[in-house]
Design a protein around this motif. Structure first.
Motif, mmCIF file in Angstrom:
data_model
loop_
_atom_site.group_PDB
_atom_site.id
_atom_site.type_symbol
_atom_site.label_atom_id
_atom_site.label_comp_id
_atom_site.label_asym_id
_atom_site.label_seq_id
_atom_site.Cartn_x
_atom_site.Cartn_y
_atom_site.Cartn_z
ATOM 1 N N ALA A 10 0.837 -1.211 0.000
ATOM 2 C CA ALA A 10 0.000 0.000 0.000
ATOM 3 C C ALA A 10 0.869 1.258 0.000
ATOM 4 O O ALA A 10 0.536 2.253 -0.655
ATOM 5 N N LEU A 11 2.000 1.216 0.704
ATOM 6 C CA LEU A 11 2.904 2.365 0.745
ATOM 7 C C LEU A 11 3.525 2.666 -0.611
ATOM 8 O O LEU A 11 3.856 3.810 -0.904
ATOM 9 N N GLY A 16 2.464 8.017 -4.888
ATOM 10 C CA GLY A 16 2.514 8.201 -6.342
ATOM 11 C C GLY A 16 3.898 7.953 -6.914
ATOM 12 O O GLY A 16 4.773 7.392 -6.263
ATOM 13 N N GLU A 17 4.075 8.389 -8.153
ATOM 14 C CA GLU A 17 5.352 8.204 -8.844
ATOM 15 C C GLU A 17 6.430 9.066 -8.216
ATOM 16 O O GLU A 17 6.155 10.110 -7.648
ATOM 17 N N LEU A 40 13.034 4.032 -2.565
ATOM 18 C CA LEU A 40 12.368 3.291 -3.634
ATOM 19 C C LEU A 40 11.962 4.226 -4.756
ATOM 20 O O LEU A 40 11.075 5.053 -4.568
ATOM 21 N N PRO A 41 12.594 4.123 -5.919
ATOM 22 C CA PRO A 41 12.069 4.832 -7.075
ATOM 23 C C PRO A 41 10.856 4.049 -7.604
ATOM 24 O O PRO A 41 10.948 2.844 -7.838
ATOM 25 N N VAL A 42 9.719 4.723 -7.737
ATOM 26 C CA VAL A 42 8.500 4.072 -8.209
ATOM 27 C C VAL A 42 8.107 4.692 -9.537
ATOM 28 O O VAL A 42 7.926 5.910 -9.642
ATOM 29 N N GLY A 83 11.119 16.277 -5.043
ATOM 30 C CA GLY A 83 10.314 17.140 -5.899
ATOM 31 C C GLY A 83 10.839 18.557 -5.907
ATOM 32 O O GLY A 83 11.626 18.955 -5.055
ATOM 33 N N GLU A 84 10.387 19.316 -6.882
ATOM 34 C CA GLU A 84 10.788 20.721 -7.017
ATOM 35 C C GLU A 84 9.598 21.611 -6.720
ATOM 36 O O GLU A 84 8.493 21.279 -7.114
#
Length: 143
Positions: A10-11, A16-17, A40-42, A83-84
């Motif tokens: 679930a995590l 999201g990505e 973890l890169p998803v 993120g930016e």
């Protein structure tokens, strides 16, 4: 272990990505603090996940014991997504054998750095509710 595997599944989709850093901190019943982290890169559909062998076993073991909760007083799991212009952060606290979402205020109080420390800026958001996935052992009749 089944409950931890379901929580981890679930995590993977909750934030999201992106490239996610998961950190778990648990206070054990013997007053020690135990930590583990996992990067973890998803990727998008189909779901692709990469992890290093060194971080996964420790993280999974600590998550398993935190959810089992007989050896821990409390545990907090924080997910930070790169993120930016700032990373995004949310978190869950372990209660009653499951990950419960923390709102922004709870998370900020849980991870507040020392007043003199310079902390990186993060966009903190309310954690999403994770789906309740029944444990295979809980569904089977016990004889």
């Amino acid at each position: 272990m089944g409950r931890a595997m379901n929580a981890l599944a679930a995590l993977l989709v909750a934030p999201g990505e992106g490239s996610h850093q998961f950190n778990i901190v648990a206070e054990r019943t013997n007053d020690t603090i135990v930590t583990a982290d996992l990067t973890l890169p998803v990727g998008a559909s189909p779901l692709r996940v990469k992890h290093t062998e060194e971080g996964y076993p420790r993280f999974f073991a600590l998550l398993t014991f935190a959810l089992e909760y007989s050896t821990n007083r409390r545990a907090v799991l924080v997910a930070t997504t790169a993120g930016e212009p700032f990373p995004r952060t949310c978190g869950w606290t372990v209660r009653d054998g499951r990950l419960n979402p923390m709102d922004r205020r709870e998370l900020q109080e849980a991870v507040m750095p020392h007043p003199d420390a310079v902390a990186p800026l993060h966009l903190v958001y309310d954690a999403p509710e994770l789906p309740e996935i029944p444990d295979a052992d809980e569904e089977s009749p016990r004889g």
